[in-house]
Motif scaffolding. Structure first.
Motif, PDB file in Angstrom:
ATOM      1  N   LYS A 254       0.828  -1.207   0.000  1.00 48.86           N
ATOM      2  CA  LYS A 254       0.000   0.000   0.000  1.00 48.86           C
ATOM      3  C   LYS A 254       0.863   1.257   0.000  1.00 48.86           C
ATOM      4  N   LYS A 255       2.004   1.176   0.651  1.00 51.50           N
ATOM      5  CA  LYS A 255       2.863   2.346   0.793  1.00 51.50           C
ATOM      6  C   LYS A 255       3.574   2.701  -0.499  1.00 51.50           C
ATOM      7  N   PHE A 256       4.097   1.688  -1.205  1.00 49.65           N
ATOM      8  CA  PHE A 256       4.917   1.958  -2.390  1.00 49.65           C
ATOM      9  C   PHE A 256       4.277   1.511  -3.699  1.00 49.65           C
ATOM     10  N   GLY A 257       3.127   0.855  -3.640  1.00 48.29           N
ATOM     11  CA  GLY A 257       2.524   0.337  -4.860  1.00 48.29           C
ATOM     12  C   GLY A 257       3.287  -0.884  -5.342  1.00 48.29           C
ATOM     13  N   ILE A 258       3.424  -1.041  -6.661  1.00 46.72           N
ATOM     14  CA  ILE A 258       4.150  -2.175  -7.233  1.00 46.72           C
ATOM     15  C   ILE A 258       5.574  -1.725  -7.562  1.00 46.72           C
ATOM     16  N   ARG A 259       6.534  -2.421  -7.002  1.00 50.01           N
ATOM     17  CA  ARG A 259       7.929  -2.091  -7.264  1.00 50.01           C
ATOM     18  C   ARG A 259       8.750  -3.369  -7.365  1.00 50.01           C
ATOM     19  N   ILE A 260       9.941  -3.251  -7.932  1.00 54.23           N
ATOM     20  CA  ILE A 260      10.846  -4.380  -8.087  1.00 54.23           C
ATOM     21  C   ILE A 260      11.922  -4.299  -7.013  1.00 54.23           C
ATOM     22  N   LYS A 261      12.199  -5.433  -6.385  1.00 56.95           N
ATOM     23  CA  LYS A 261      13.181  -5.487  -5.308  1.00 56.95           C
ATOM     24  C   LYS A 261      13.934  -6.815  -5.376  1.00 56.95           C
ATOM     25  N   PRO A 262      15.023  -6.961  -4.613  1.00 55.26           N
ATOM     26  CA  PRO A 262      15.723  -8.253  -4.568  1.00 55.26           C
ATOM     27  C   PRO A 262      14.826  -9.304  -3.936  1.00 55.26           C
ATOM     28  N   PRO A 263      15.115 -10.606  -4.157  1.00 59.57           N
ATOM     29  CA  PRO A 263      14.332 -11.662  -3.522  1.00 59.57           C
ATOM     30  C   PRO A 263      14.365 -11.538  -2.004  1.00 59.57           C
ATOM     31  N   LYS A 264      13.384 -12.152  -1.352  1.00 61.54           N
ATOM     32  CA  LYS A 264      13.229 -12.037   0.089  1.00 61.54           C
ATOM     33  C   LYS A 264      14.397 -12.657   0.838  1.00 61.54           C
ATOM     34  N   THR A 265      14.932 -13.764   0.327  1.00 62.88           N
ATOM     35  CA  THR A 265      16.043 -14.445   0.979  1.00 62.88           C
ATOM     36  C   THR A 265      17.158 -14.724  -0.025  1.00 62.88           C
ATOM     37  N   LYS A 266      18.317 -15.128   0.471  1.00 64.83           N
ATOM     38  CA  LYS A 266      19.440 -15.458  -0.394  1.00 64.83           C
ATOM     39  C   LYS A 266      19.130 -16.656  -1.276  1.00 64.83           C
ATOM     40  N   ARG A 267      18.253 -17.545  -0.798  1.00 63.81           N
ATOM     41  CA  ARG A 267      17.880 -18.702  -1.603  1.00 63.81           C
ATOM     42  C   ARG A 267      17.201 -18.282  -2.904  1.00 63.81           C
ATOM     43  N   GLY A 268      16.570 -17.099  -2.875  1.00 63.73           N
ATOM     44  CA  GLY A 268      15.875 -16.634  -4.067  1.00 63.73           C
ATOM     45  C   GLY A 268      16.812 -16.286  -5.210  1.00 63.73           C
ATOM     46  N   LEU A 269      18.050 -15.926  -4.892  1.00 64.91           N
ATOM     47  CA  LEU A 269      19.041 -15.612  -5.926  1.00 64.91           C
ATOM     48  C   LEU A 269      19.587 -16.918  -6.497  1.00 64.91           C
ATOM     49  N   ARG A 270      19.266 -17.207  -7.740  1.00 69.15           N
ATOM     50  CA  ARG A 270      19.675 -18.479  -8.313  1.00 69.15           C
ATOM     51  C   ARG A 270      19.649 -18.434  -9.835  1.00 69.15           C
ATOM     52  N   THR A 271      20.306 -19.401 -10.449  1.00 70.53           N
ATOM     53  CA  THR A 271      20.295 -19.582 -11.893  1.00 70.53           C
ATOM     54  C   THR A 271      19.793 -20.982 -12.176  1.00 70.53           C
ATOM     55  N   ILE A 272      18.785 -21.108 -13.032  1.00 73.72           N
ATOM     56  CA  ILE A 272      18.192 -22.418 -13.299  1.00 73.72           C
ATOM     57  C   ILE A 272      18.302 -22.775 -14.776  1.00 73.72           C
ATOM     58  N   ASN A 273      18.360 -24.058 -15.060  1.00 72.41           N
ATOM     59  CA  ASN A 273      18.414 -24.553 -16.427  1.00 72.41           C
ATOM     60  C   ASN A 273      17.014 -24.670 -17.008  1.00 72.41           C
ATOM     61  N   LEU A 274      16.898 -24.417 -18.309  1.00 71.22           N
ATOM     62  CA  LEU A 274      15.622 -24.532 -18.997  1.00 71.22           C
ATOM     63  C   LEU A 274      15.711 -25.570 -20.107  1.00 71.22           C
ATOM     64  N   ASP A 275      14.601 -26.209 -20.400  1.00 71.71           N
ATOM     65  CA  ASP A 275      14.548 -27.204 -21.472  1.00 71.71           C
ATOM     66  C   ASP A 275      14.351 -26.509 -22.815  1.00 71.71           C
ATOM     67  N   ASP A 276      14.567 -27.254 -23.893  1.00 69.08           N
ATOM     68  CA  ASP A 276      14.496 -26.685 -25.241  1.00 69.08           C
ATOM     69  C   ASP A 276      13.112 -26.158 -25.584  1.00 69.08           C
ATOM     70  N   ASP A 277      12.056 -26.894 -25.182  1.00 69.02           N
ATOM     71  CA  ASP A 277      10.697 -26.466 -25.528  1.00 69.02           C
ATOM     72  C   ASP A 277      10.335 -25.148 -24.842  1.00 69.02           C
TER      73      ASP A 277
END
Length: 414
Positions: A254-277
């Motif tokens: 309510k205070k800031f509306g919609i904004r972009i921020k870092p993930p809530k925890t360190k676990r949120g910072l990650r790199t994941i593999n994606l499939d071809d499809d």
């Protein structure tokens, strides 16, 4: 440390305690009014002297529970680690305490709140059945953190929450009765029955004609959170390595509306593999964005590599005229749920795709820590949620195969 009592009037006593003093310091005394018998006054004096000597005494205060709740929230709702929570979480804490605790107990002096009163509060919440058991448990968790901070700061001598017996249990959570609010579930704290591979394919196909189709596909293929997906930028996608970096999330307050921020925890910072499809779906979506950005109609043959989107262009923006305006998370979840229900999938939520992804990987025998790392969750929480759900046919088949393989191995050795 010495103390004495002095009768003020029949049944009323002054408890006088000589406080410790430094060299050269004038005599210091603490006076406390007590009503009761002389014997009771002597016992109370002894108790106070012991508390002061042990450093456990708390000065009397007229601070009410309601006032302390507001002070705690204003300070950022610090917990045991004495860290402030995110603005979105803070607003959720405020909603829970102001809606369910303050109306019942807010008028009580903080130092006078008793465990029996909290038990009654929880009993009333359960009897009213206005909120789910899971939300009742959230109230208990937040209220407990609020009182624990008061105890840690020396505002109360003991924490009444430690003697509460009617603690709400989240085990009775019923997805059919979950109240609609804007709180995204950050972890896999509950996994539903999930969908079979055929059902999931049917659900995703039902979104194919819609612009949200790539989001739904990526959610099912990655297990990422809604607010992580809606904050993704094209710069996060490594086409050559077929990987996706997740390093930010949307936050709606309510205070800031919609904004972009870092993930809530360190676990949120990650790199994941994606499939071809999945990569193919994302690349097709990027081509659509490039054409829209340059005003090139579909079918026209051009070298799209010569076109560049803004550096902070979102994968799934609200408006393709700016490419940097994020979608409204609540509206997105509501639209998904409405569409899923029309497709015959009942009360399926967008967040369920995260649980379905995790369940499929665990059923396939992928180690829990590997799955947890992929979805950015705590392995212990993920495992606890997984063990609570009913086994799927696929899981039973995997179990049978593993047992057969194990038996074949040790029997052949004999």
């Amino acid at each position: 440390m010495a103390g004495s009592i002095k009768e003020r009037s029949p049944g009323s006593w002054s408890l006088i305690i000589d406080l410790p003093r430094e060299r050269g310091e004038k005599r210091r005394q603490k006076w406390v009014t007590f009503k009761g018998t002389k014997r009771a006054a002597e016992k109370e004096l002894a108790r106070l002297v012991t508390e002061i000597e042990d450093g456990k005494h708390v000065e009397a205060s007229k601070l009410t529970l309601g006032q302390w709740i507001e002070e705690w929230l204003k300070a950022g709702a610090p917990g045991r680690r004495q860290k402030k929570v995110s603005q979105r979480t803070l607003e959720r804490y405020g909603q829970l305490l102001r809606t369910h605790v303050k109306p019942k107990l807010g008028h009580r002096l903080l130092q006078k709140v008793r465990a029996t009163e909290i038990d009654q509060l929880y009993s009333d919440m359960a009897d009213a059945q206005l909120i789910t058991p899971r939300t009742q448990h959230h109230v208990h968790t937040v209220f407990g953190g609020c009182l624990a901070t008061a105890h840690r700061k020396g505002l109360i001598a003991t924490n009444p929450m430690e003697k509460v017996e009617q603690i709400p249990s989240p085990e009775a959570f019923n997805p059919e009765n979950q109240e609609a609010d804007d709180q995204e579930i950050d972890g896999i704290d509950e996994i539903g029955e999930g969908l079979t591979e055929t059902e999931l394919a049917k659900l995703i196909a039902g979104f194919k004609s819609r612009t949200v189709y790539p989001i739904v596909v990526l959610a099912a293929a990655s297990g990422a959170r809604r607010n992580e997906l809606l904050a993704l930028r094209w710069s996060d996608l490594d086409v050559g390595k077929k990987t996706l970096r997740i390093e930010r999330a949307l936050e709606h307050t309510k205070k800031f509306g919609i904004r972009i921020k870092p993930p809530k925890t360190k676990r949120g910072l990650r790199t994941i593999n994606l499939d071809d499809d999945t990569m193919a779906v994302l690349l097709k979506e990027k081509q659509r964005h490039l054409r829209l950005h340059a005003g090139i109609p579909d079918g026209a043959e051009v070298d799209l590599s010569l076109i560049h989107l803004p550096s902070k262009a979102l994968m799934f923006p609200a408006l393709t005229v700016s490419f940097t305006t994020p979608r409204h998370p609540r509206n997105f979840s509501r639209d998904f749920a409405d569409r899923a229900e029309k497709l015959g999938f009942g009360k399926t939520r967008f967040h369920d795709l995260r649980g379905i992804h995790a369940t499929a990987l665990l059923d396939a025998g992928i180690p829990v820590h590997t799955v947890a790392q992929r979805i950015g969750d705590d392995p212990a929480v993920l495992l606890k949620a997984y063990t609570k759900r009913k086994r799927t046919t696929q899981a039973d088949e995997k179990l049978s195969e593993a047992i057969a393989s194990l038996a074949a191995g040790f029997l052949s050795a004999g």
